[in-house]
Design a protein around this motif. Structure first.
Motif, PDB file in Angstrom:
ATOM      1  N   TYR A  69       0.796  -1.237   0.000  1.00 21.52           N
ATOM      2  CA  TYR A  69       0.000   0.000   0.000  1.00 21.52           C
ATOM      3  C   TYR A  69       0.828   1.286   0.000  1.00 21.52           C
ATOM      4  O   TYR A  69       0.283   2.364  -0.234  1.00 21.52           O
ATOM      5  CB  TYR A  69      -0.936   0.017   1.208  1.00 21.52           C
ATOM      6  CG  TYR A  69      -1.959  -1.086   1.205  1.00 21.52           C
ATOM      7  CD1 TYR A  69      -3.028  -1.058   0.316  1.00 21.52           C
ATOM      8  CD2 TYR A  69      -1.866  -2.157   2.091  1.00 21.52           C
ATOM      9  CE1 TYR A  69      -3.972  -2.063   0.310  1.00 21.52           C
ATOM     10  CE2 TYR A  69      -2.809  -3.166   2.092  1.00 21.52           C
ATOM     11  CZ  TYR A  69      -3.867  -3.119   1.200  1.00 21.52           C
ATOM     12  OH  TYR A  69      -4.802  -4.117   1.189  1.00 21.52           O
ATOM     13  N   GLY A  70       2.116   1.230   0.334  1.00 20.46           N
ATOM     14  CA  GLY A  70       2.943   2.425   0.297  1.00 20.46           C
ATOM     15  C   GLY A  70       2.925   3.246   1.564  1.00 20.46           C
ATOM     16  O   GLY A  70       2.985   2.707   2.674  1.00 20.46           O
ATOM     17  N   VAL A  71       2.799   4.582   1.429  1.00 18.87           N
ATOM     18  CA  VAL A  71       3.036   5.498   2.543  1.00 18.87           C
ATOM     19  C   VAL A  71       2.005   5.375   3.659  1.00 18.87           C
ATOM     20  O   VAL A  71       2.212   5.896   4.758  1.00 18.87           O
ATOM     21  CB  VAL A  71       3.087   6.962   2.063  1.00 18.87           C
ATOM     22  CG1 VAL A  71       4.199   7.164   1.065  1.00 18.87           C
ATOM     23  CG2 VAL A  71       1.747   7.393   1.479  1.00 18.87           C
ATOM     24  N   THR A  72       0.891   4.696   3.409  1.00 17.16           N
ATOM     25  CA  THR A  72      -0.082   4.517   4.486  1.00 17.16           C
ATOM     26  C   THR A  72       0.513   3.745   5.660  1.00 17.16           C
ATOM     27  O   THR A  72       0.022   3.859   6.788  1.00 17.16           O
ATOM     28  CB  THR A  72      -1.349   3.798   3.966  1.00 17.16           C
ATOM     29  OG1 THR A  72      -2.377   3.888   4.952  1.00 17.16           O
ATOM     30  CG2 THR A  72      -1.056   2.333   3.663  1.00 17.16           C
ATOM     31  N   SER A  73       1.577   2.986   5.413  1.00 15.35           N
ATOM     32  CA  SER A  73       2.240   2.267   6.508  1.00 15.35           C
ATOM     33  C   SER A  73       2.788   3.245   7.539  1.00 15.35           C
ATOM     34  O   SER A  73       2.812   2.939   8.747  1.00 15.35           O
ATOM     35  CB  SER A  73       3.382   1.401   5.967  1.00 15.35           C
ATOM     36  OG  SER A  73       4.336   2.189   5.264  1.00 15.35           O
ATOM     37  N   PHE A  74       3.230   4.429   7.091  1.00 15.99           N
ATOM     38  CA  PHE A  74       3.692   5.469   8.019  1.00 15.99           C
ATOM     39  C   PHE A  74       2.527   6.261   8.595  1.00 15.99           C
ATOM     40  O   PHE A  74       2.453   6.519   9.797  1.00 15.99           O
ATOM     41  CB  PHE A  74       4.658   6.422   7.303  1.00 15.99           C
ATOM     42  CG  PHE A  74       5.011   7.642   8.112  1.00 15.99           C
ATOM     43  CD1 PHE A  74       5.986   7.587   9.090  1.00 15.99           C
ATOM     44  CD2 PHE A  74       4.347   8.846   7.897  1.00 15.99           C
ATOM     45  CE1 PHE A  74       6.310   8.708   9.852  1.00 15.99           C
ATOM     46  CE2 PHE A  74       4.661   9.973   8.645  1.00 15.99           C
ATOM     47  CZ  PHE A  74       5.637   9.898   9.623  1.00 15.99           C
ATOM     48  N   VAL A  75       1.605   6.660   7.734  1.00 12.64           N
ATOM     49  CA  VAL A  75       0.506   7.534   8.148  1.00 12.64           C
ATOM     50  C   VAL A  75      -0.374   6.873   9.194  1.00 12.64           C
ATOM     51  O   VAL A  75      -0.859   7.528  10.122  1.00 12.64           O
ATOM     52  CB  VAL A  75      -0.329   7.944   6.920  1.00 12.64           C
ATOM     53  CG1 VAL A  75      -1.574   8.732   7.338  1.00 12.64           C
ATOM     54  CG2 VAL A  75       0.511   8.765   5.950  1.00 12.64           C
ATOM     55  N   THR A  76      -0.584   5.570   9.073  1.00  8.55           N
ATOM     56  CA  THR A  76      -1.491   4.879  10.006  1.00  8.55           C
ATOM     57  C   THR A  76      -0.761   4.102  11.094  1.00  8.55           C
ATOM     58  O   THR A  76      -1.404   3.400  11.875  1.00  8.55           O
ATOM     59  CB  THR A  76      -2.419   3.911   9.240  1.00  8.55           C
ATOM     60  OG1 THR A  76      -1.634   2.939   8.539  1.00  8.55           O
ATOM     61  CG2 THR A  76      -3.290   4.669   8.255  1.00  8.55           C
ATOM     62  N   TRP A  77       0.578   4.227  11.173  1.00 12.19           N
ATOM     63  CA  TRP A  77       1.298   3.544  12.244  1.00 12.19           C
ATOM     64  C   TRP A  77       2.227   4.508  12.979  1.00 12.19           C
ATOM     65  O   TRP A  77       1.944   4.895  14.106  1.00 12.19           O
ATOM     66  CB  TRP A  77       2.100   2.348  11.707  1.00 12.19           C
ATOM     67  CG  TRP A  77       2.796   1.579  12.790  1.00 12.19           C
ATOM     68  CD1 TRP A  77       2.222   0.928  13.841  1.00 12.19           C
ATOM     69  CD2 TRP A  77       4.212   1.398  12.936  1.00 12.19           C
ATOM     70  NE1 TRP A  77       3.179   0.346  14.643  1.00 12.19           N
ATOM     71  CE2 TRP A  77       4.409   0.620  14.104  1.00 12.19           C
ATOM     72  CE3 TRP A  77       5.318   1.810  12.196  1.00 12.19           C
ATOM     73  CZ2 TRP A  77       5.683   0.243  14.543  1.00 12.19           C
ATOM     74  CZ3 TRP A  77       6.577   1.434  12.632  1.00 12.19           C
ATOM     75  CH2 TRP A  77       6.749   0.661  13.794  1.00 12.19           C
ATOM     76  N   SER A  78       3.300   4.934  12.360  1.00  9.14           N
ATOM     77  CA  SER A  78       4.275   5.781  13.048  1.00  9.14           C
ATOM     78  C   SER A  78       3.705   7.150  13.420  1.00  9.14           C
ATOM     79  O   SER A  78       3.956   7.656  14.519  1.00  9.14           O
ATOM     80  CB  SER A  78       5.518   5.976  12.172  1.00  9.14           C
ATOM     81  OG  SER A  78       6.071   4.745  11.804  1.00  9.14           O
ATOM     82  N   PHE A  79       2.953   7.750  12.498  1.00 13.47           N
ATOM     83  CA  PHE A  79       2.432   9.088  12.773  1.00 13.47           C
ATOM     84  C   PHE A  79       1.484   9.112  13.975  1.00 13.47           C
ATOM     85  O   PHE A  79       1.634   9.964  14.864  1.00 13.47           O
ATOM     86  CB  PHE A  79       1.736   9.651  11.530  1.00 13.47           C
ATOM     87  CG  PHE A  79       1.059  10.958  11.774  1.00 13.47           C
ATOM     88  CD1 PHE A  79       1.800  12.115  11.963  1.00 13.47           C
ATOM     89  CD2 PHE A  79      -0.333  11.042  11.830  1.00 13.47           C
ATOM     90  CE1 PHE A  79       1.167  13.330  12.205  1.00 13.47           C
ATOM     91  CE2 PHE A  79      -0.962  12.246  12.068  1.00 13.47           C
ATOM     92  CZ  PHE A  79      -0.204  13.391  12.262  1.00 13.47           C
ATOM     93  N   PRO A  80       0.496   8.207  14.079  1.00  8.31           N
ATOM     94  CA  PRO A  80      -0.355   8.240  15.279  1.00  8.31           C
ATOM     95  C   PRO A  80       0.401   7.926  16.564  1.00  8.31           C
ATOM     96  O   PRO A  80       0.042   8.436  17.631  1.00  8.31           O
ATOM     97  CB  PRO A  80      -1.440   7.197  14.990  1.00  8.31           C
ATOM     98  CG  PRO A  80      -0.931   6.384  13.866  1.00  8.31           C
ATOM     99  CD  PRO A  80      -0.009   7.252  13.083  1.00  8.31           C
TER     100      PRO A  80
END
Length: 520
Positions: A69-80
């Motif tokens: 899926y790409g950048v959603t791995s960061f947006v929905t894991w590391s960022f929150p």
């Protein structure tokens, strides 16, 4: 791997053990073992807090999400996680530190006996310990699987090697050894992550360069922040969950706040950890986002993509360093969990089970703490060896969901019990929210999931148990308030910013915690 890679790996294990031996001289009692005696610098606490949140799942499960899926791995894991810790720097970190400095406890759950009652404390302690055995077992299995791919050693041999090395340093040196090895592991991962990042960026010259590569068909949809099952609802649910989990709900992060000298230092350590979570995962994730261009994953979920890239792109020596990076994250999390669970058992559970435990000297308490650490690691390693069984194959696929879903019912009474706003919520609210939250997890993830066409969406599987616990904790507190002068006094001590009269008030019905009897 060749001889150079093996030398890097063996050298890493040797340094971890040496740090544990050196840290041994800084541990004189249970407080030193579990909370570093409140003497840990804020910057070391912050790095340790950051590192103890990783594991090999980052390079397998989340690498698969990044591959697909790409950048959603960061947006929905590391960022929150970063945002949750930043909020917790003001809301939870100072109060958790005062548990040690004001109430003189060594376990994050130790204060619950006075905040609620003994049954509440025991319910949260036992459920937290059991969940962590399975959670850490899955982490051992993940890192042993990677070791097997790179070195050819069997899964059980990989579990034994990594578990034994971790047991040596964290049992000898306690939280000091955990934090110092996590500092070393952070430095190693810094070099390994940058090496992998540079190797991928150089390779992208063949595909349009750093900016042009996003137009490649292999990366279609990879630039979208929310995609697939990881949508807005999932992001909001995950933010709410991580606010509690990474600020102490899973116990090991709470110890980092307790280990600093005062509330202000605890808040600074949380801010540093939040900043690292916001920036550093971008470096780690970028190669994973590019992985569809560079490798063809052999597993359907793409969880082997990162490992395949390291073998193809890095020379020997650097390959060994990246493999060490895999180990560093997992060993950091597992050792911190072992120390946290040892604190819970030694300080909260053992005194209830045994009259002798209530009379332990400093030396006896320290021996018990170390034995408990070894036992916990042994049990989690035993669970990990069942990775090839039908039961564990199911657990290894849902362990992230288990932790996210079950953390809420355990963390809600512990974390919200620190705040003045929820002073009306007492033992009835705490136990009811815990019990029905666990029941909600079981219903949503199993009977209801089985009977819904397509199953219950992931975001509801992990968020409903926490929501149920939260609503019950608040509502029951208002319907049946159980605030007492003793509980109000305890809450005031945790929430008072200075060392004035409120902080100095003794708790009614509780003598100030006296130091243990000196050992022989």
């Amino acid at each position: 791997m060749n001889g150079l890679d093996w030398a890097v790996l063996i050298g890493y294990f040797g340094v971890m053990v040496a740090i544990g031996v050196w840290s041994h001289q800084r541990v004189d009692n249970v407080s030193d073992f579990f909370t570093a005696g409140g003497k840990m610098p804020w910057w070391l606490s912050g790095i340790s807090h950051h590192m103890s949140g990783y594991s090999a799942v980052m390079f397998t499960g989340y690498a698969g999400i990044a591959y697909t899926y790409g950048v959603t791995s960061f947006v929905t894991w590391s960022f929150p996680i970063a945002l949750g810790i930043a909020i917790g720097a003001r809301l939870f970190a100072p109060r958790i530190n005062r548990l040690r400095s004001r109430l003189h406890v060594a376990s994050p759950l130790e204060y619950l006996k006075n905040r609620y009652n003994l049954p509440t404390q025991q319910a949260l302690a036992w459920s937290g310990m059991l969940l962590k055995i399975v959670d850490v077992g899955a982490k051992w299995a993940a890192i042993a699987t990677l070791l097997s791919v790179f070195t050819g050693v069997s899964l059980n041999q990989g579990i034994l090697i990594t578990g034994a090395v971790t047991a040596v340093y964290c049992t000898i040196g306690g939280l000091w050894a955990d934090a110092l090895t996590e500092l070393g592991q952070f430095v190693i991962q810094l070099f390994a992550g940058i090496a992998m990042f540079v190797a991928v960026v150089v390779k992208l010259g063949d595909y349009g360069g750093f900016f042009g590569v996003w137009d490649r068909p292999e990366l279609d949809g990879h630039a979208k922040p929310l995609v697939g099952p990881y949508g807005t609802v999932f992001l909001l649910a995950f933010l709410f969950i991580k606010l509690f989990e990474y600020n102490g709900g899973m116990l090991n992060q709470a110890q980092r706040y307790m280990a600093t000298a005062n509330a202000r230092e605890a808040a600074r350590s949380a801010k540093l950890s939040a900043a690292l979570w916001l920036v550093w995962p971008l470096v780690l994730f970028f190669p994973m986002w590019m992985s569809p261009l560079l490798v063809d994953a052999e597993k359907p979920d793409g969880s082997d993509a990162y490992a395949l890239m390291t073998e193809q792109l890095l020379p020997h020596g650097l390959l060994g360093l990246v493999i060490v990076g895999f180990f560093s994250h997992t060993m950091a999390m597992c050792s911190s969990d072992a120390n946290a669970i040892a604190a819970v058992f030694t300080r909260d559970v053992a005194p209830v089970l045994s009259r002798r435990a209530r009379q332990w000297t400093d030396r006896a308490g320290l021996v018990a703490a170390r034995l408990t650490t070894v036992v916990f690691l042994g049990l989690s390693m035993a669970v990990a060896t069942q990775v090839n069984s039908p039961t564990f194959n199911d657990i290894i696929t849902v362990v992230i969901k288990w932790v996210a879903g079950l953390m809420g019912p355990i963390a809600i009474p512990m974390m919200l019990g620190l705040l003045r706003t929820f002073r009306r919520s007492g033992p009835t609210a705490a136990l009811t929210s815990w019990g029905l939250g666990l029941l909600a997890f079981w219903l949503v993830n199993y009977p209801i999931h089985w009977n819904v066409d397509g199953g219950v969406p992931l975001q509801y599987q992990v968020s409903i148990p926490l929501a149920v616990s939260l609503v019950l904790y608040v509502v029951i507190g208002w319907i049946k308030p159980e605030d007492t002068p003793e509980r109000d006094a305890l809450i005031e001590r945790i929430n008072t910013d200075d060392d004035g009269s409120a902080a100095a008030l003794p708790l009614a019905g509780q003598a100030e915690a006296a130091p243990s009897k000196p050992g022989p």
